[in-house]
Design a protein around this motif. Structure first.
Motif, PDB file in Angstrom:
ATOM      1  N   VAL A 171       0.855  -1.194   0.000  1.00 22.89           N
ATOM      2  CA  VAL A 171       0.000   0.000   0.000  1.00 22.89           C
ATOM      3  C   VAL A 171       0.888   1.240   0.000  1.00 22.89           C
ATOM      4  CG1 VAL A 171      -1.855   1.241   1.176  1.00 22.89           C
ATOM      5  CG2 VAL A 171      -1.759  -1.271   1.291  1.00 22.89           C
ATOM      6  N   TRP A 172       0.629   2.132  -0.944  1.00 24.17           N
ATOM      7  CA  TRP A 172       1.426   3.350  -1.124  1.00 24.17           C
ATOM      8  C   TRP A 172       0.514   4.567  -1.105  1.00 24.17           C
ATOM      9  CZ3 TRP A 172       6.823   3.031  -2.433  1.00 24.17           C
ATOM     10  CH2 TRP A 172       7.294   1.712  -2.519  1.00 24.17           C
ATOM     11  N   VAL A 173       0.976   5.631  -0.478  1.00 29.79           N
ATOM     12  CA  VAL A 173       0.190   6.867  -0.409  1.00 29.79           C
ATOM     13  C   VAL A 173       1.100   8.046  -0.715  1.00 29.79           C
ATOM     14  CG1 VAL A 173      -1.347   5.887   1.335  1.00 29.79           C
ATOM     15  CG2 VAL A 173       0.584   7.320   2.053  1.00 29.79           C
ATOM     16  N   ARG A 174       0.490   9.139  -1.127  1.00 31.54           N
ATOM     17  CA  ARG A 174       1.257  10.372  -1.278  1.00 31.54           C
ATOM     18  C   ARG A 174       1.721  10.829   0.107  1.00 31.54           C
ATOM     19  NH1 ARG A 174       1.162  12.489  -6.349  1.00 31.54           N
ATOM     20  NH2 ARG A 174      -0.506  11.786  -7.724  1.00 31.54           N
ATOM     21  N   SER A 175       2.924  11.367   0.157  1.00 35.38           N
ATOM     22  CA  SER A 175       3.538  11.639   1.461  1.00 35.38           C
ATOM     23  C   SER A 175       2.766  12.678   2.268  1.00 35.38           C
ATOM     24  CB  SER A 175       4.993  12.085   1.283  1.00 35.38           C
ATOM     25  OG  SER A 175       5.086  13.208   0.440  1.00 35.38           O
ATOM     26  N   TYR A 176       1.992  13.548   1.618  1.00 33.52           N
ATOM     27  CA  TYR A 176       1.227  14.523   2.396  1.00 33.52           C
ATOM     28  C   TYR A 176       0.091  13.864   3.188  1.00 33.52           C
ATOM     29  CZ  TYR A 176      -2.568  14.517  -1.079  1.00 33.52           C
ATOM     30  OH  TYR A 176      -3.610  14.148  -1.897  1.00 33.52           O
ATOM     31  N   LEU A 177      -0.284  12.627   2.815  1.00 35.32           N
ATOM     32  CA  LEU A 177      -1.340  11.921   3.543  1.00 35.32           C
ATOM     33  C   LEU A 177      -0.808  11.120   4.717  1.00 35.32           C
ATOM     34  CD1 LEU A 177      -3.712  10.447   0.786  1.00 35.32           C
ATOM     35  CD2 LEU A 177      -4.203  12.265   2.408  1.00 35.32           C
ATOM     36  N   ARG A 178       0.481  10.837   4.733  1.00 28.70           N
ATOM     37  CA  ARG A 178       1.019   9.929   5.747  1.00 28.70           C
ATOM     38  C   ARG A 178       0.781  10.383   7.177  1.00 28.70           C
ATOM     39  NH1 ARG A 178       6.541   6.873   4.852  1.00 28.70           N
ATOM     40  NH2 ARG A 178       6.891   8.026   6.760  1.00 28.70           N
ATOM     41  N   PRO A 179       0.880  11.675   7.484  1.00 25.71           N
ATOM     42  CA  PRO A 179       0.632  12.073   8.876  1.00 25.71           C
ATOM     43  C   PRO A 179      -0.794  11.810   9.354  1.00 25.71           C
ATOM     44  CG  PRO A 179       1.835  13.781   7.697  1.00 25.71           C
ATOM     45  CD  PRO A 179       1.374  12.805   6.673  1.00 25.71           C
ATOM     46  N   TYR A 180      -1.715  11.610   8.424  1.00 23.52           N
ATOM     47  CA  TYR A 180      -3.118  11.421   8.804  1.00 23.52           C
ATOM     48  C   TYR A 180      -3.518   9.951   8.777  1.00 23.52           C
ATOM     49  CZ  TYR A 180      -2.763  16.343   7.843  1.00 23.52           C
ATOM     50  OH  TYR A 180      -2.343  17.645   7.848  1.00 23.52           O
ATOM     51  N   ILE A 181      -2.554   9.061   8.586  1.00 17.72           N
ATOM     52  CA  ILE A 181      -2.814   7.623   8.592  1.00 17.72           C
ATOM     53  C   ILE A 181      -2.355   7.057   9.924  1.00 17.72           C
ATOM     54  CG2 ILE A 181      -2.108   5.423   7.589  1.00 17.72           C
ATOM     55  CD1 ILE A 181      -2.108   6.789   4.874  1.00 17.72           C
ATOM     56  N   ARG A 182      -3.276   6.394  10.609  1.00 20.54           N
ATOM     57  CA  ARG A 182      -2.985   5.869  11.947  1.00 20.54           C
ATOM     58  C   ARG A 182      -3.350   4.395  12.029  1.00 20.54           C
ATOM     59  NH1 ARG A 182      -6.901   9.221  15.193  1.00 20.54           N
ATOM     60  NH2 ARG A 182      -7.929   9.366  13.178  1.00 20.54           N
ATOM     61  N   TYR A 183      -2.767   3.742  13.015  1.00 18.87           N
ATOM     62  CA  TYR A 183      -3.080   2.359  13.378  1.00 18.87           C
ATOM     63  C   TYR A 183      -2.969   1.372  12.213  1.00 18.87           C
ATOM     64  CZ  TYR A 183      -5.322   5.335  16.870  1.00 18.87           C
ATOM     65  OH  TYR A 183      -5.579   6.315  17.777  1.00 18.87           O
ATOM     66  N   PRO A 184      -1.900   1.444  11.405  1.00 27.99           N
ATOM     67  CA  PRO A 184      -1.744   0.410  10.373  1.00 27.99           C
ATOM     68  C   PRO A 184      -1.448  -0.942  11.019  1.00 27.99           C
ATOM     69  CG  PRO A 184       0.252   1.736  10.538  1.00 27.99           C
ATOM     70  CD  PRO A 184      -0.759   2.376  11.452  1.00 27.99           C
ATOM     71  N   SER A 185      -2.061  -1.990  10.509  1.00 25.41           N
ATOM     72  CA  SER A 185      -1.820  -3.331  11.041  1.00 25.41           C
ATOM     73  C   SER A 185      -2.177  -4.359   9.985  1.00 25.41           C
ATOM     74  CB  SER A 185      -2.627  -3.573  12.327  1.00 25.41           C
ATOM     75  OG  SER A 185      -4.003  -3.395  12.103  1.00 25.41           O
ATOM     76  N   VAL A 186      -1.747  -5.604  10.220  1.00 29.75           N
ATOM     77  CA  VAL A 186      -1.956  -6.674   9.254  1.00 29.75           C
ATOM     78  C   VAL A 186      -2.515  -7.902   9.958  1.00 29.75           C
ATOM     79  CG1 VAL A 186      -0.070  -5.861   7.783  1.00 29.75           C
ATOM     80  CG2 VAL A 186       0.383  -7.600   9.517  1.00 29.75           C
ATOM     81  N   SER A 187      -3.148  -8.769   9.166  1.00 30.03           N
ATOM     82  CA  SER A 187      -3.652 -10.042   9.678  1.00 30.03           C
ATOM     83  C   SER A 187      -3.546 -11.074   8.562  1.00 30.03           C
ATOM     84  CB  SER A 187      -5.097  -9.914  10.153  1.00 30.03           C
ATOM     85  OG  SER A 187      -5.597 -11.154  10.631  1.00 30.03           O
ATOM     86  N   CYS A 188      -2.806 -12.161   8.828  1.00 31.17           N
ATOM     87  CA  CYS A 188      -2.576 -13.216   7.828  1.00 31.17           C
ATOM     88  C   CYS A 188      -3.359 -14.477   8.200  1.00 31.17           C
ATOM     89  CB  CYS A 188      -1.097 -13.537   7.738  1.00 31.17           C
ATOM     90  SG  CYS A 188      -0.056 -12.157   7.239  1.00 31.17           S
ATOM     91  N   ILE A 189      -4.069 -15.017   7.222  1.00 31.39           N
ATOM     92  CA  ILE A 189      -4.839 -16.237   7.440  1.00 31.39           C
ATOM     93  C   ILE A 189      -4.434 -17.270   6.395  1.00 31.39           C
ATOM     94  CG2 ILE A 189      -7.139 -17.276   7.527  1.00 31.39           C
ATOM     95  CD1 ILE A 189      -6.565 -15.312   9.793  1.00 31.39           C
ATOM     96  N   GLY A 190      -3.908 -18.411   6.846  1.00 28.50           N
ATOM     97  CA  GLY A 190      -3.573 -19.497   5.947  1.00 28.50           C
ATOM     98  C   GLY A 190      -4.722 -20.482   5.830  1.00 28.50           C
ATOM     99  N   CYS A 191      -5.073 -20.816   4.590  1.00 26.58           N
ATOM    100  CA  CYS A 191      -6.171 -21.761   4.335  1.00 26.58           C
ATOM    101  C   CYS A 191      -5.714 -22.911   3.443  1.00 26.58           C
ATOM    102  CB  CYS A 191      -7.343 -21.051   3.661  1.00 26.58           C
ATOM    103  SG  CYS A 191      -8.070 -19.702   4.606  1.00 26.58           S
ATOM    104  N   GLY A 192      -4.405 -23.092   3.296  1.00 32.52           N
ATOM    105  CA  GLY A 192      -3.891 -24.067   2.351  1.00 32.52           C
ATOM    106  C   GLY A 192      -3.715 -25.446   2.938  1.00 32.52           C
ATOM    107  N   ILE A 193      -2.502 -25.978   2.829  1.00 37.85           N
ATOM    108  CA  ILE A 193      -2.214 -27.329   3.303  1.00 37.85           C
ATOM    109  C   ILE A 193      -2.571 -27.455   4.779  1.00 37.85           C
ATOM    110  CG2 ILE A 193      -0.388 -29.043   3.622  1.00 37.85           C
ATOM    111  CD1 ILE A 193       1.094 -27.686   1.292  1.00 37.85           C
ATOM    112  N   MET A 194      -3.276 -28.523   5.128  1.00 39.65           N
ATOM    113  CA  MET A 194      -3.734 -28.798   6.500  1.00 39.65           C
ATOM    114  C   MET A 194      -4.681 -27.711   7.011  1.00 39.65           C
ATOM    115  SD  MET A 194      -0.107 -30.141   8.089  1.00 39.65           S
ATOM    116  CE  MET A 194      -0.843 -30.497   9.682  1.00 39.65           C
ATOM    117  N   GLY A 195      -5.205 -26.897   6.103  1.00 42.18           N
ATOM    118  CA  GLY A 195      -6.158 -25.855   6.490  1.00 42.18           C
ATOM    119  C   GLY A 195      -5.545 -24.677   7.207  1.00 42.18           C
ATOM    120  N   CYS A 196      -4.198 -24.586   7.227  1.00 39.80           N
ATOM    121  CA  CYS A 196      -3.592 -23.498   7.994  1.00 39.80           C
ATOM    122  C   CYS A 196      -2.351 -22.902   7.348  1.00 39.80           C
ATOM    123  CB  CYS A 196      -3.241 -23.983   9.401  1.00 39.80           C
ATOM    124  SG  CYS A 196      -2.047 -25.345   9.431  1.00 39.80           S
TER     125      CYS A 196
END
Length: 430
Positions: A171-196
Motif C-alpha cells: 500500500v502506497w500513499v502520497r507523502s502529504y497523507l502519511r501524517p493522517y494515517i494511523r493504526y496500520p496493522s496486518v492479519s494473515c490467514i492461511g487456508c492451504g495445506i492442512m487448512g492453515c
C-alpha cells in the motif's frame, strides 16, 4: 520433522499485527501529524465543536497472479499502474504466487528478496513522473517554478507491505497523507495445506485515514475447475472473514473484523470459474459473448446469494484473465496449440476486485495486458469518501496514537539523523 516445520510456520505467521514492512518516516513527515491551532478549522471558535467534512480520495487497486515468476529488470510497471493517465492518492497492489508454491517456500521462511524487488519497481514507477518534473524544474532557464511544481508531498511512500508465502500486498500513499494515517496493522490467514498453511489464504491490511477506517484483503483461494470445487473457495472465504482479526487500538474504538471497517475492498486470485462445459466456454470466449459467460460465473452467483452477499462488483467488459500461455495471447488448451497429454483449463475470470458497504464509487474496472504470467492483471479505480473531523478529538486521537510515541522517541535522536525505525516494524529503503 513435518510437525515441527508446520508448527514453526504457524508461529511465524502469528508474530503480530505490527509485523510488516514500511518506509522510514522522516522527522518532517512525523511532525506534520501534530494538530495545530494555527489551522483555521482548529481556531478557538471551532475547537470544541464536532464538525465533520467529507473529503474524496482516489484509490487505485490492482491484483495479479504472477505465476511464481520473479520480475525482470526491464518490467514496465507504469503500464500496470497506468501512471501516465491517472494520478491517485492511494495505490494498493496485490500479488499472488510471487514465489513458486513449492514445499520449501510454503514451509520455510519468506523470501523477502522477491517482495523487495517488486516494491522497488513500484516505487520507481510511481515516482518517475515526479522526478522528471523536478528535473525539468531545476533545469529551467529562468529558475522559476510553477504552482504545481511547488506543491510538496506529492511523492509516494509505502505505508504497509506484507508477504505470506506467495501472497504480497503493498500500500502506497502520497507523502502529504502519511501524517493522517494511523493504526496500520496486518492479519494473515492461511487456508492451504492442512487448512492453515499460507499457500492459499489472505493477507489483510487496515489503517485509519483521518476518521475513516480502511481494510484491504488480498486473497488467493482454493483452485480447481471441477464441479463442487467452488465449495472449497466458499469455505476459504468463510475462514478468512471469521479468523481475520485486528487490534482494537489504544482507545478501544477500532474495528476488529473485516466487515466492521468503513471501506472494505477485496482483491486477488479468487479462482472462481464458469459453470459450463469447457467446449461451450471456449466457444463463447471466441465470440466474445461475455454476458452469456457471466450468467454462469460462480462469483456472480455468490455475490447475489452466497458468501459474498452484500458485496459489489463493477461491470466486466474484458476477456477472462486465466489461463494463458506465458508471453502469449493464447489460452491454454486451444485446439491448434495444445500439446498431447496437456492438462486443459477452461478460461475464467479468476482475478477479481470487489467491495463492501457504502462510501466507495468505482470508476474503472478493466484488465492489463502484461503477459509473462498465465494470468492477466486486473485493476480498478475508486473514489472513497473520508470523514475529516475538526474538533478537540483530533488532539485526543493524536496523543493516543503511535505518532505521538514516535515523536517523543524522536526527541532522543541526534539532530543529524534524518530517519528512524518504527518500533515493532521492519522497514526498507530502496
Amino acid at each position: 520433522m513435518w510437525p515441527r516445520l508446520v508448527a514453526n510456520k504457524i508461529l511465524r505467521k502469528r508474530l503480530g499485527s505490527n509485523n510488516f514492512v514500511a518506509d522510514f518516516p522522516s522527522r518532517k513527515e512525523t511532525l506534520l501529524g501534530i494538530p495545530s491551532l494555527d489551522q483555521p478549522s482548529l481556531s478557538p471558535k471551532t475547537i470544541f465543536s464536532h464538525h465533520k467534512d467529507t473529503h474524496n480520495y482516489s484509490i487505485f487497486v490492482t491484483t495479479w497472479n504472477v505465476g511464481g515468476v520473479a520480475p525482470h529488470e526491464g518490467l514496465d510497471m507504469e503500464d500496470l499502474l497506468d501512471t501516465g493517465n491517472t494520478a491517485c492518492d492511494i495505490y494498493v497492489l496485490g500479488f499472488q504466487e510471487i514465489v513458486p508454491l513449492s514445499a520449501s517456500n510454503v514451509l520455510g521462511s519468506e523470501n523477502s528478496k522477491i517482495s523487495t524487488k517488486w516494491n522497488s519497481l513500484i516505487r520507481e514507477a510511481l515516482n518517475k513522473k515526479i522526478r522528471c518534473r523536478d528535473k525539468a524544474q531545476h533545469s529551467s532557464e529562468d529558475g522559476k517554478s510553477s504552482i504545481e511544481n511547488s506543491i510538496p508531498g506529492q511523492d509516494f511512500r509505502c505505508i504497509i507491505s506484507k508477504q505470506m508465502v506467495g501472497i504480497l500486498i503493498s500500500v502506497w500513499v502520497r507523502s502529504y497523507l502519511r501524517p493522517y494515517i494511523r493504526y496500520p496493522s496486518v492479519s494473515c490467514i492461511g487456508c492451504g495445506i492442512m487448512g492453515c498453511l499460507g499457500n492459499k489464504g489472505s493477507v489483510s491490511v487496515r489503517f485509519r485515514l483521518h476518521e475513516t477506517s480502511f481494510c484491504f484483503v488480498c486473497s488467493h483461494l482454493a483452485s480447481g475447475g471441477r464441479e463442487g470445487d467452488e465449495k472449497l473457495r466458499n469455505s476459504n472465504v468463510s475462514e478468512i472473514f471469521s479468523r481475520t482479526s485486528f487490534p482494537r487500538g489504544p482507545s478501544r474504538d477500532l474495528p476488529r473484523k473485516i466487515l466492521d471497517h468503513d471501506r472494505v475492498i477485496l482483491l486477488g486470485d479468487l479462482n472462481y470459474r464458469i459453470s459450463l462445459p469447457e467446449s461451450t466456454i471456449r466457444l463463447l470466449v471466441d465470440t466474445r459473448e461475455w454476458n452469456g459467460l457471466l450468467e454462469h460465473d460462480q462469483l456472480r452467483m455468490e455475490l447475489m446469494n452466497g458468501e459474498f452477499e452484500g458485496w459489489h462488483e463493477g461491470s466486466i467488459t474484458f476477456a477472462p484473465t486465466y489461463k494463458y500461455r506465458p508471453n502469449s495471447d493464447a489460452y491454454y488448451g486451444c485446439f491448434h496449440q495444445s500439446k498431447k497429454g496437456e492438462k486443459k483449463r477452461a478460461p475464467a475470470w479468476c482475478d477479481r476486485i470487489i467491495w463492501y458497504g457504502k462510501g466507495l464509487k468505482q470508476h474503472v474496472y478493466n484488465r492489463g495486458e502484461e503477459k509473462f504470467s498465465d494470468h492477466r492483471p486486473v485493476k480498478a479505480l475508486f473514489t472513497a469518501e473520508v470523514a475529516v473531523l475538526h474538533s478537540m478529538k483530533q488532539f485526543q486521537s493524536f496523543f493516543l496514537s503511535d505518532r505521538f510515541d514516535r515523536i517523543t522517541s524522536q526527541l532522543e535522536i541526534p539532530s543529524s539523523a534524518d530517519d528512524f525505525l518504527c518500533k515493532g516494524r521492519s522497514s526498507f529503503q530502496i
